[in-house]
Design a protein around this motif. Structure first.
Motif, PDB file in Angstrom:
ATOM      1  N   GLY A 204       0.808  -1.210   0.000  1.00  0.00           N
ATOM      2  CA  GLY A 204       0.000   0.000   0.000  1.00  0.00           C
ATOM      3  C   GLY A 204       0.840   1.258   0.000  1.00  0.00           C
ATOM      4  N   GLU A 205       0.190   2.373   0.357  1.00  0.00           N
ATOM      5  CA  GLU A 205       0.855   3.670   0.347  1.00  0.00           C
ATOM      6  C   GLU A 205       1.862   3.773   1.487  1.00  0.00           C
ATOM      7  OE1 GLU A 205      -2.425   6.765  -1.422  1.00  0.00           O
ATOM      8  OE2 GLU A 205      -2.646   6.158   0.665  1.00  0.00           O
ATOM      9  N   LEU A 206       2.967   4.479   1.229  1.00  0.00           N
ATOM     10  CA  LEU A 206       4.007   4.650   2.251  1.00  0.00           C
ATOM     11  C   LEU A 206       4.391   6.127   2.327  1.00  0.00           C
ATOM     12  CD1 LEU A 206       5.927   3.179   4.231  1.00  0.00           C
ATOM     13  CD2 LEU A 206       7.625   3.178   2.396  1.00  0.00           C
ATOM     14  N   LEU A 207       4.225   6.697   3.505  1.00  0.00           N
ATOM     15  CA  LEU A 207       4.674   8.066   3.783  1.00  0.00           C
ATOM     16  C   LEU A 207       5.980   7.983   4.541  1.00  0.00           C
ATOM     17  CD1 LEU A 207       4.240  11.181   4.043  1.00  0.00           C
ATOM     18  CD2 LEU A 207       3.030  10.681   6.202  1.00  0.00           C
ATOM     19  N   TRP A 208       7.002   8.682   4.043  1.00  0.00           N
ATOM     20  CA  TRP A 208       8.298   8.741   4.718  1.00  0.00           C
ATOM     21  C   TRP A 208       8.402  10.071   5.446  1.00  0.00           C
ATOM     22  CZ3 TRP A 208      13.535   9.787   1.870  1.00  0.00           C
ATOM     23  CH2 TRP A 208      14.575   9.803   2.810  1.00  0.00           C
ATOM     24  N   VAL A 209       8.686  10.022   6.756  1.00  0.00           N
ATOM     25  CA  VAL A 209       8.899  11.229   7.542  1.00  0.00           C
ATOM     26  C   VAL A 209      10.313  11.211   8.081  1.00  0.00           C
ATOM     27  CG1 VAL A 209       6.448  11.431   8.128  1.00  0.00           C
ATOM     28  CG2 VAL A 209       7.966  10.216   9.688  1.00  0.00           C
ATOM     29  N   HIS A 210      10.955  12.379   8.076  1.00  0.00           N
ATOM     30  CA  HIS A 210      12.351  12.490   8.526  1.00  0.00           C
ATOM     31  C   HIS A 210      12.450  13.602   9.565  1.00  0.00           C
ATOM     32  CE1 HIS A 210      16.689  12.148   8.410  1.00  0.00           C
ATOM     33  NE2 HIS A 210      16.769  13.460   8.290  1.00  0.00           N
ATOM     34  N   ALA A 211      12.993  13.267  10.738  1.00  0.00           N
ATOM     35  CA  ALA A 211      13.023  14.189  11.874  1.00  0.00           C
ATOM     36  C   ALA A 211      14.442  14.625  12.204  1.00  0.00           C
ATOM     37  CB  ALA A 211      12.389  13.538  13.102  1.00  0.00           C
ATOM     38  N   THR A 212      14.560  15.823  12.749  1.00  0.00           N
ATOM     39  CA  THR A 212      15.849  16.353  13.185  1.00  0.00           C
ATOM     40  C   THR A 212      15.861  16.714  14.666  1.00  0.00           C
ATOM     41  OG1 THR A 212      15.109  18.495  12.352  1.00  0.00           O
ATOM     42  CG2 THR A 212      16.554  17.221  10.923  1.00  0.00           C
ATOM     43  N   THR A 213      14.698  16.635  15.334  1.00  0.00           N
ATOM     44  CA  THR A 213      14.623  16.829  16.780  1.00  0.00           C
ATOM     45  C   THR A 213      13.605  15.840  17.339  1.00  0.00           C
ATOM     46  OG1 THR A 213      12.792  18.435  16.768  1.00  0.00           O
ATOM     47  CG2 THR A 213      15.041  19.317  16.491  1.00  0.00           C
ATOM     48  N   PRO A 214      13.691  15.500  18.644  1.00  0.00           N
ATOM     49  CA  PRO A 214      12.685  14.598  19.224  1.00  0.00           C
ATOM     50  C   PRO A 214      11.279  15.149  19.108  1.00  0.00           C
ATOM     51  CG  PRO A 214      14.602  14.766  20.674  1.00  0.00           C
ATOM     52  CD  PRO A 214      14.785  15.805  19.593  1.00  0.00           C
ATOM     53  N   GLU A 215      11.112  16.457  19.290  1.00  0.00           N
ATOM     54  CA  GLU A 215       9.777  17.045  19.205  1.00  0.00           C
ATOM     55  C   GLU A 215       9.213  16.911  17.792  1.00  0.00           C
ATOM     56  OE1 GLU A 215       7.636  20.778  21.227  1.00  0.00           O
ATOM     57  OE2 GLU A 215       9.335  21.327  19.979  1.00  0.00           O
TER      58      GLU A 215
ATOM     59  N   ASP B 184      19.833   2.993  -2.991  1.00  0.00           N
ATOM     60  CA  ASP B 184      19.374   1.738  -2.389  1.00  0.00           C
ATOM     61  C   ASP B 184      18.178   1.963  -1.467  1.00  0.00           C
ATOM     62  OD1 ASP B 184      21.319   0.445  -3.764  1.00  0.00           O
ATOM     63  OD2 ASP B 184      22.639   0.089  -2.041  1.00  0.00           O
ATOM     64  N   PHE B 185      18.247   3.035  -0.679  1.00  0.00           N
ATOM     65  CA  PHE B 185      17.155   3.340   0.245  1.00  0.00           C
ATOM     66  C   PHE B 185      15.855   3.550  -0.525  1.00  0.00           C
ATOM     67  CE2 PHE B 185      14.459   6.025   2.830  1.00  0.00           C
ATOM     68  CZ  PHE B 185      14.640   5.566   4.120  1.00  0.00           C
ATOM     69  N   LEU B 186      15.879   4.402  -1.530  1.00  0.00           N
ATOM     70  CA  LEU B 186      14.666   4.726  -2.274  1.00  0.00           C
ATOM     71  C   LEU B 186      14.205   3.550  -3.124  1.00  0.00           C
ATOM     72  CD1 LEU B 186      15.448   8.403  -3.335  1.00  0.00           C
ATOM     73  CD2 LEU B 186      14.000   7.602  -1.457  1.00  0.00           C
ATOM     74  N   SER B 187      15.134   2.757  -3.630  1.00  0.00           N
ATOM     75  CA  SER B 187      14.761   1.591  -4.413  1.00  0.00           C
ATOM     76  C   SER B 187      14.014   0.568  -3.565  1.00  0.00           C
ATOM     77  CB  SER B 187      16.014   0.959  -5.027  1.00  0.00           C
ATOM     78  OG  SER B 187      15.691  -0.215  -5.737  1.00  0.00           O
ATOM     79  N   HIS B 188      14.455   0.425  -2.306  1.00  0.00           N
ATOM     80  CA  HIS B 188      13.803  -0.541  -1.429  1.00  0.00           C
ATOM     81  C   HIS B 188      12.452  -0.036  -0.930  1.00  0.00           C
ATOM     82  CE1 HIS B 188      13.323  -3.747   1.502  1.00  0.00           C
ATOM     83  NE2 HIS B 188      13.070  -2.832   2.413  1.00  0.00           N
ATOM     84  N   TRP B 189      12.418   1.192  -0.415  1.00  0.00           N
ATOM     85  CA  TRP B 189      11.213   1.673   0.257  1.00  0.00           C
ATOM     86  C   TRP B 189      10.197   2.310  -0.684  1.00  0.00           C
ATOM     87  CZ3 TRP B 189      10.428  -0.459   4.620  1.00  0.00           C
ATOM     88  CH2 TRP B 189      11.490  -0.764   5.483  1.00  0.00           C
ATOM     89  N   GLN B 190      10.637   2.945  -1.758  1.00  0.00           N
ATOM     90  CA  GLN B 190       9.735   3.559  -2.727  1.00  0.00           C
ATOM     91  C   GLN B 190       8.625   4.369  -2.056  1.00  0.00           C
ATOM     92  OE1 GLN B 190       8.683   0.955  -6.134  1.00  0.00           O
ATOM     93  NE2 GLN B 190       9.798  -0.629  -5.005  1.00  0.00           N
ATOM     94  N   PRO B 191       8.978   5.406  -1.297  1.00  0.00           N
ATOM     95  CA  PRO B 191       7.937   6.205  -0.628  1.00  0.00           C
ATOM     96  C   PRO B 191       7.053   6.915  -1.644  1.00  0.00           C
ATOM     97  CG  PRO B 191      10.057   7.308  -0.510  1.00  0.00           C
ATOM     98  CD  PRO B 191      10.330   5.941  -1.074  1.00  0.00           C
ATOM     99  N   ASP B 192       5.786   7.062  -1.294  1.00  0.00           N
ATOM    100  CA  ASP B 192       4.831   7.767  -2.152  1.00  0.00           C
ATOM    101  C   ASP B 192       4.833   9.262  -1.887  1.00  0.00           C
ATOM    102  OD1 ASP B 192       3.414   5.536  -3.624  1.00  0.00           O
ATOM    103  OD2 ASP B 192       3.184   4.864  -1.562  1.00  0.00           O
ATOM    104  N   ALA B 193       5.255   9.668  -0.706  1.00  0.00           N
ATOM    105  CA  ALA B 193       5.351  11.085  -0.353  1.00  0.00           C
ATOM    106  C   ALA B 193       6.254  11.201   0.863  1.00  0.00           C
ATOM    107  CB  ALA B 193       3.978  11.684  -0.055  1.00  0.00           C
TER     108      ALA B 193
END
Length: 397
Positions: free
Chosen positions: A20-31, A85-94
């Motif tokens: 199904g759909e996969l959203l990738w989120v990337h954080a730079t602080t715990p908050e 390699d990361f994007l090839s494996h995970w293929q995020p939709d957004a």
């Protein structure tokens, strides 16, 4: 939606890509991490087929990774091979990216793949600088693959437009912070309890561990010397502790009612025992709330967001490691107060039971936990637009 099978990334990829759909989120602080996972949870309610992949910068130390389906951990070096390699494996939709857009290779490959990326919460010290006045300005090329940039700073907005980034794709929005979805309650039950309690002072101890109960009862005894009609509502963290808590209360010398067996507070009732399922009701009825599971200094604690969103002035112990940023934000706003001893708890309950003090702290807490609601709504809308566009694109190929 069919996905091609690819070789796993060299980056500690131990799980297959969810269907199904996969959203990738990337954080730079715990908050930011907590806020992004909160957005992911909300999106999953709207799109049940969605999964959330979370990553963060290598220097970020998280005490927990609860809230995202696939917490892959820190990203590896920003090299073409790692990014590919990361994007090839995970293929995020957004994607939702936070902080400085420093991973140029990853962002370039996302752009080349046509993956929509939202850059959220960009602050003034995170805007990329021009490498050299003598070389071509590469900032516009770095940013041009971003679908939209959200920033709380008008200065950042102006700087981005000056670099040539389209003005219509830079929006002012509040800081990205985790916001509350407070529990509901039965309106008829709420009205009946408001009538039963009248003007009687009430304080709540929520998420109480059995090991904390004796100390909380001692603090209540101390407060009763000055507030004779004060009612303590005990909401246990573990329903299995009810029988042991009943025995302790029977031996305590305090008069108590058992909400779980149909008991209700009467004029002489000093403690009301509950199993914790009705916190939405008790937060609304209690001007003061102790967020327990925190009296042991080594404890991880519980989130204070629901209590603050529903109008309680907050007390907590030192064991809040999993939610420290939230408590510090509420303390800075004047909405939360730490207590370390039974005497401190007694004094705080008495002081905060003054209606004007409780109202002042409750308002500060509500403002603090709701200030990012508009930003959350904006991101929810924009991510859904990106996912819909990706779905339409895939359907046409």
């Amino acid at each position: 939606m069919q996905r091609r099978t690819t070789a796993p990334s060299r980056q500690s990829v131990l799980q297959p890509r969810p269907n199904g759909e996969l959203l990738w989120v990337h954080a730079t602080t715990p908050e930011r991490y907590l806020a992004l996972c909160d957005i992911g949870r909300r999106l999953k309610n709207l799109r049940p087929d969605l999964s959330v992949l979370a990553s963060w910068e290598p220097d970020l130390r998280l005490t927990g990774t609860v809230g995202c389906d696939v917490p892959v951990g820190p990203l590896a070096e920003d090299t073409p091979a790692e990014a590919r390699d990361f994007l090839s494996h995970w293929q995020p939709d957004a994607c939702i990216w936070t902080g400085p857009p420093a991973r140029r290779v990853m962002l370039r490959q996302l752009r080349e793949q046509g993956t929509g990326v939202l850059l959220a919460d960009l602050l003034e010290d995170e805007v990329p600088n021009r490498a050299s006045r003598w070389l071509p300005d590469q900032r516009r090329r770095l940013l041009e693959g971003l679908s939209c940039i959200l920033t709380p700073s008008k200065a950042v907005q102006a700087r981005l437009v000056r670099t040539g980034f389209p003005a219509e794709r830079v929006e002012l929005a509040g800081k990205l912070r985790v916001s509350a979805i407070p529990p509901g309650c039965n309106d008829d039950e709420l009205a009946a309890m408001q009538q039963t309690l009248g003007s009687r002072p009430v304080w709540l101890a929520a998420h109480v561990k059995l090991s904390e109960l004796a100390g909380i009862l001692d603090a209540h005894r101390g407060a009763l010397r000055l507030l004779h009609r004060l009612l303590l509502v005990i909401a246990l963290d573990d329903h299995a502790d009810l029988d042991a808590a009943r025995s302790l209360l029977q031996d305590s010398g305090l008069s108590f009612a058992d909400w779980e067996t149909g008991g209700e507070p009467e004029d002489f009732t000093q403690v009301l025992l509950t199993g914790g399922e009705d916190l939405g009701l008790w937060y609304r009825l209690s001007p003061v709330a102790l967020i327990a599971s925190s009296l042991d200094p080594a404890a991880q604690g519980q989130s204070p967001l629901d209590a603050a969103a529903l109008g309680s002035a907050l007390l907590h112990g030192p064991g809040i490691h999993a939610h420290r940023d939230l408590y510090e934000r509420l303390a800075k706003a004047g909405a939360a107060r730490p207590v370390r001893t039974q005497e401190e708890m007694t004094d705080a309950v008495v002081a905060m039971s003054a209606p004007d003090k409780a109202a002042e702290m409750a308002l500060a807490g509500w403002q603090s936990v709701t200030e990012s609601a508009a930003t959350t709504d904006t991101l929810l809308e924009k991510v859904q637009d990106l996912l819909d566009q990706r779905e339409d694109s895939d359907a046409g190929t």
